[in-house]
Design a protein around this motif. Structure first.
Motif, PDB file in Angstrom:
ATOM      1  N   ARG A 120      18.421 -25.955   8.217  1.00  0.00           N
ATOM      2  CA  ARG A 120      19.349 -26.754   7.427  1.00  0.00           C
ATOM      3  C   ARG A 120      18.551 -27.412   6.301  1.00  0.00           C
ATOM      4  NH1 ARG A 120      21.231 -30.912  11.277  1.00  0.00           N
ATOM      5  NH2 ARG A 120      22.914 -31.378   9.801  1.00  0.00           N
ATOM      6  N   TRP A 121      19.263 -27.800   5.230  1.00  0.00           N
ATOM      7  CA  TRP A 121      18.569 -28.243   4.030  1.00  0.00           C
ATOM      8  C   TRP A 121      19.178 -29.526   3.475  1.00  0.00           C
ATOM      9  CZ3 TRP A 121      14.330 -25.501   2.307  1.00  0.00           C
ATOM     10  CH2 TRP A 121      14.140 -24.251   2.920  1.00  0.00           C
ATOM     11  N   LEU A 122      18.335 -30.382   2.935  1.00  0.00           N
ATOM     12  CA  LEU A 122      18.765 -31.571   2.198  1.00  0.00           C
ATOM     13  C   LEU A 122      18.046 -31.597   0.861  1.00  0.00           C
ATOM     14  CD1 LEU A 122      19.229 -35.221   3.386  1.00  0.00           C
ATOM     15  CD2 LEU A 122      17.764 -34.737   1.406  1.00  0.00           C
ATOM     16  N   ALA A 123      18.811 -31.757  -0.214  1.00  0.00           N
ATOM     17  CA  ALA A 123      18.233 -31.846  -1.551  1.00  0.00           C
ATOM     18  C   ALA A 123      18.649 -33.148  -2.212  1.00  0.00           C
ATOM     19  CB  ALA A 123      18.684 -30.667  -2.411  1.00  0.00           C
ATOM     20  N   VAL A 124      17.670 -33.873  -2.702  1.00  0.00           N
ATOM     21  CA  VAL A 124      17.923 -35.026  -3.561  1.00  0.00           C
ATOM     22  C   VAL A 124      17.855 -34.516  -4.996  1.00  0.00           C
ATOM     23  CG1 VAL A 124      17.175 -37.317  -4.270  1.00  0.00           C
ATOM     24  CG2 VAL A 124      16.892 -36.598  -1.886  1.00  0.00           C
ATOM     25  N   VAL A 125      18.969 -34.600  -5.691  1.00  0.00           N
ATOM     26  CA  VAL A 125      19.077 -34.030  -7.037  1.00  0.00           C
ATOM     27  C   VAL A 125      18.557 -35.051  -8.055  1.00  0.00           C
ATOM     28  CG1 VAL A 125      20.657 -33.060  -8.732  1.00  0.00           C
ATOM     29  CG2 VAL A 125      21.072 -32.701  -6.289  1.00  0.00           C
ATOM     30  N   GLY A 126      17.750 -34.615  -8.982  1.00  0.00           N
ATOM     31  CA  GLY A 126      17.227 -35.513 -10.008  1.00  0.00           C
ATOM     32  C   GLY A 126      18.317 -36.094 -10.886  1.00  0.00           C
ATOM     33  N   SER A 127      18.016 -37.172 -11.545  1.00  0.00           N
ATOM     34  CA  SER A 127      19.001 -37.912 -12.339  1.00  0.00           C
ATOM     35  C   SER A 127      19.280 -37.257 -13.688  1.00  0.00           C
ATOM     36  CB  SER A 127      18.494 -39.341 -12.561  1.00  0.00           C
ATOM     37  OG  SER A 127      19.301 -40.031 -13.473  1.00  0.00           O
ATOM     38  N   ALA A 128      20.566 -37.174 -14.019  1.00  0.00           N
ATOM     39  CA  ALA A 128      20.970 -36.671 -15.332  1.00  0.00           C
ATOM     40  C   ALA A 128      20.769 -37.710 -16.425  1.00  0.00           C
ATOM     41  CB  ALA A 128      22.436 -36.241 -15.310  1.00  0.00           C
ATOM     42  N   GLY A 129      20.738 -38.995 -16.048  1.00  0.00           N
ATOM     43  CA  GLY A 129      20.723 -40.043 -17.065  1.00  0.00           C
ATOM     44  C   GLY A 129      19.535 -40.965 -17.059  1.00  0.00           C
ATOM     45  N   GLN A 130      18.743 -40.957 -15.970  1.00  0.00           N
ATOM     46  CA  GLN A 130      17.561 -41.819 -15.935  1.00  0.00           C
ATOM     47  C   GLN A 130      16.529 -41.273 -14.948  1.00  0.00           C
ATOM     48  OE1 GLN A 130      16.887 -45.890 -14.196  1.00  0.00           O
ATOM     49  NE2 GLN A 130      17.625 -46.485 -16.221  1.00  0.00           N
ATOM     50  N   PRO A 131      15.891 -40.147 -15.294  1.00  0.00           N
ATOM     51  CA  PRO A 131      14.874 -39.578 -14.402  1.00  0.00           C
ATOM     52  C   PRO A 131      13.703 -40.540 -14.230  1.00  0.00           C
ATOM     53  CG  PRO A 131      14.826 -38.518 -16.552  1.00  0.00           C
ATOM     54  CD  PRO A 131      16.048 -39.373 -16.536  1.00  0.00           C
ATOM     55  N   ARG A 132      13.108 -40.498 -13.028  1.00  0.00           N
ATOM     56  CA  ARG A 132      11.999 -41.402 -12.730  1.00  0.00           C
ATOM     57  C   ARG A 132      10.789 -40.670 -12.153  1.00  0.00           C
ATOM     58  NH1 ARG A 132      15.467 -46.292  -9.892  1.00  0.00           N
ATOM     59  NH2 ARG A 132      16.715 -46.827 -11.721  1.00  0.00           N
ATOM     60  N   ASP A 133      10.663 -39.395 -12.481  1.00  0.00           N
ATOM     61  CA  ASP A 133       9.525 -38.625 -11.974  1.00  0.00           C
ATOM     62  C   ASP A 133       8.532 -38.281 -13.074  1.00  0.00           C
ATOM     63  OD1 ASP A 133      11.150 -36.874 -13.335  1.00  0.00           O
ATOM     64  OD2 ASP A 133      11.125 -35.313 -11.798  1.00  0.00           O
ATOM     65  N   GLY A 134       8.596 -39.017 -14.186  1.00  0.00           N
ATOM     66  CA  GLY A 134       7.649 -38.815 -15.265  1.00  0.00           C
ATOM     67  C   GLY A 134       7.998 -37.715 -16.234  1.00  0.00           C
ATOM     68  N   VAL A 135       9.180 -37.136 -16.099  1.00  0.00           N
ATOM     69  CA  VAL A 135       9.643 -36.081 -17.010  1.00  0.00           C
ATOM     70  C   VAL A 135      10.886 -36.598 -17.730  1.00  0.00           C
ATOM     71  CG1 VAL A 135      10.442 -33.705 -17.239  1.00  0.00           C
ATOM     72  CG2 VAL A 135       8.751 -34.291 -15.497  1.00  0.00           C
ATOM     73  N   ALA A 136      10.809 -36.738 -19.046  1.00  0.00           N
ATOM     74  CA  ALA A 136      11.901 -37.320 -19.817  1.00  0.00           C
ATOM     75  C   ALA A 136      12.954 -36.270 -20.164  1.00  0.00           C
ATOM     76  CB  ALA A 136      11.356 -37.977 -21.083  1.00  0.00           C
ATOM     77  N   GLN A 137      13.436 -35.587 -19.136  1.00  0.00           N
ATOM     78  CA  GLN A 137      14.500 -34.597 -19.282  1.00  0.00           C
ATOM     79  C   GLN A 137      15.546 -34.838 -18.203  1.00  0.00           C
ATOM     80  OE1 GLN A 137      12.719 -30.701 -19.079  1.00  0.00           O
ATOM     81  NE2 GLN A 137      11.655 -30.916 -21.028  1.00  0.00           N
ATOM     82  N   ALA A 138      16.785 -34.489 -18.521  1.00  0.00           N
ATOM     83  CA  ALA A 138      17.867 -34.670 -17.552  1.00  0.00           C
ATOM     84  C   ALA A 138      17.730 -33.676 -16.411  1.00  0.00           C
ATOM     85  CB  ALA A 138      19.214 -34.483 -18.253  1.00  0.00           C
ATOM     86  N   GLY A 139      18.028 -34.135 -15.194  1.00  0.00           N
ATOM     87  CA  GLY A 139      17.926 -33.271 -14.029  1.00  0.00           C
ATOM     88  C   GLY A 139      19.272 -32.971 -13.400  1.00  0.00           C
ATOM     89  N   TRP A 140      19.416 -31.778 -12.868  1.00  0.00           N
ATOM     90  CA  TRP A 140      20.592 -31.405 -12.102  1.00  0.00           C
ATOM     91  C   TRP A 140      20.204 -30.211 -11.226  1.00  0.00           C
ATOM     92  CZ3 TRP A 140      23.480 -26.705 -13.050  1.00  0.00           C
ATOM     93  CH2 TRP A 140      23.064 -25.978 -14.165  1.00  0.00           C
ATOM     94  N   ALA A 141      21.133 -29.719 -10.423  1.00  0.00           N
ATOM     95  CA  ALA A 141      20.822 -28.591  -9.541  1.00  0.00           C
ATOM     96  C   ALA A 141      21.971 -27.604  -9.523  1.00  0.00           C
ATOM     97  CB  ALA A 141      20.529 -29.077  -8.128  1.00  0.00           C
ATOM     98  N   LEU A 142      21.642 -26.355  -9.261  1.00  0.00           N
ATOM     99  CA  LEU A 142      22.628 -25.272  -9.201  1.00  0.00           C
ATOM    100  C   LEU A 142      22.540 -24.603  -7.837  1.00  0.00           C
ATOM    101  CD1 LEU A 142      24.700 -23.351 -10.527  1.00  0.00           C
ATOM    102  CD2 LEU A 142      22.771 -22.018 -11.387  1.00  0.00           C
ATOM    103  N   LEU A 143      23.641 -24.634  -7.100  1.00  0.00           N
ATOM    104  CA  LEU A 143      23.734 -23.957  -5.807  1.00  0.00           C
ATOM    105  C   LEU A 143      24.562 -22.691  -5.967  1.00  0.00           C
ATOM    106  CD1 LEU A 143      23.453 -23.853  -2.683  1.00  0.00           C
ATOM    107  CD2 LEU A 143      25.594 -25.173  -2.582  1.00  0.00           C
ATOM    108  N   ASP A 144      23.994 -21.568  -5.561  1.00  0.00           N
ATOM    109  CA  ASP A 144      24.713 -20.298  -5.557  1.00  0.00           C
ATOM    110  C   ASP A 144      24.955 -19.922  -4.096  1.00  0.00           C
ATOM    111  OD1 ASP A 144      25.483 -17.560  -5.603  1.00  0.00           O
ATOM    112  OD2 ASP A 144      24.475 -17.282  -7.527  1.00  0.00           O
ATOM    113  N   THR A 145      26.189 -20.062  -3.643  1.00  0.00           N
ATOM    114  CA  THR A 145      26.483 -19.804  -2.232  1.00  0.00           C
ATOM    115  C   THR A 145      26.523 -18.320  -1.913  1.00  0.00           C
ATOM    116  OG1 THR A 145      28.878 -19.932  -2.624  1.00  0.00           O
ATOM    117  CG2 THR A 145      27.762 -21.971  -2.007  1.00  0.00           C
ATOM    118  N   ASP A 146      26.691 -17.475  -2.911  1.00  0.00           N
ATOM    119  CA  ASP A 146      26.683 -16.029  -2.673  1.00  0.00           C
ATOM    120  C   ASP A 146      25.269 -15.521  -2.405  1.00  0.00           C
ATOM    121  OD1 ASP A 146      29.446 -15.846  -2.996  1.00  0.00           O
ATOM    122  OD2 ASP A 146      29.277 -15.578  -5.159  1.00  0.00           O
TER     123      ASP A 146
END
Length: 246
Positions: free
Chosen positions: A183-209
């Motif tokens: 089983r899996w748990l993902a914490v998705v990075g922030s689209a509006g205020q990232p805090r991991d030192g990368v000044a880019q918006a974060g999001w995730a894509l899940l492909d269930t197929d």
């Protein structure tokens, strides 16, 4: 199904617009927004309006702790977050507050559980920052896949059949096979205020197929958002966070 997972927009119009353009370019079927639409950023009303429009065409949208506070709930916050929240409350409409206050805390799509902070006590706003902190979420649900935000730093953890939870390495932009023996748990990075030192918006894509997850980073004009943050009279630290990525 290709599900785009977006969280922690925090009133950042430029970041949110860039993510939505990237989502569209990746031919997604549905969008899930995991909360904290407002707070910190200079465009809360626009972000709420955009989320409401997405919900009208089938998006899932959850409530975060900043959304809850903007709708009138008492929430414990740092002094910086409280200053930004007070500004936000003064700059959004009653309709926006009503929308935020009516959002659910969790959503379930087949074997996928969505929450803002964690699967265990989703209204308590627990931070999932490690495999140890992820363990209660695996124990709280039978969902095979759990997605949350709140932390603003991406994380991936897996739970094997013996209940052992381990943090898993990953690289942004590369699909991760979500093997079915775990089983899996993902914490998705922030689209509006990232805090991991990368000044880019974060999001995730899940492909269930294909049963794959991809963490994505999307460049946006963070300088413009920082300038708007300053012009709005919000704390300087919030503008610097956008430029530093944390």
């Amino acid at each position: 199904m290709r599900l785009a997972i977006v969280t922690d927009i925090h009133g950042n119009r430029e970041g949110f617009e860039a993510v939505l353009a990237d989502v569209a370019a990746h031919r997604t079927d549905r969008i899930a927004i995991l909360g904290d639409i407002v707070g910190y950023g200079p465009d809360p009303e626009w972000c709420v309006d955009r989320c409401r429009a997405l919900v009208d065409v089938g998006a899932i949208c959850l409530r975060g702790n900043h959304d809850n506070a903007a709708a009138g709930a008492a929430e414990a916050m740092s002094p910086l977050a409280r200053r930004a929240l007070d500004w936000t409350i003064a700059h959004i409409s009653g309709d926006a507050k009503a929308f935020l206050g009516a959002l659910p805390y969790t959503a379930r799509l087949d074997d996928v559980l969505l929450a803002h902070a964690s699967a265990n006590g989703p209204e308590e706003w627990n931070y999932v920052t490690s495999d140890t902190k992820a363990t209660p979420s695996f124990r709280a649900t039978d969902a095979r896949l759990i997605f949350c935000g709140h932390v603003h730093i991406p994380l991936l953890a897996s739970c094997d059949r013996q209940g052992m939870v381990r943090e898993q390495p990953f690289r942004h932009g590369l699909p991760i096979p979500l093997i079915r023996s775990r089983r899996w748990l993902a914490v998705v990075g922030s689209a509006g205020q990232p805090r991991d030192g990368v000044a880019q918006a974060g999001w995730a894509l899940l492909d269930t197929d294909s049963n794959e997850l991809t963490f994505r980073r999307t460049p946006y004009d963070h300088g413009a958002t920082a300038a708007k943050t300053r012009a709005a009279g919000l704390p300087e630290e919030l503008a610097l966070r956008l430029i530093r990525g944390g």
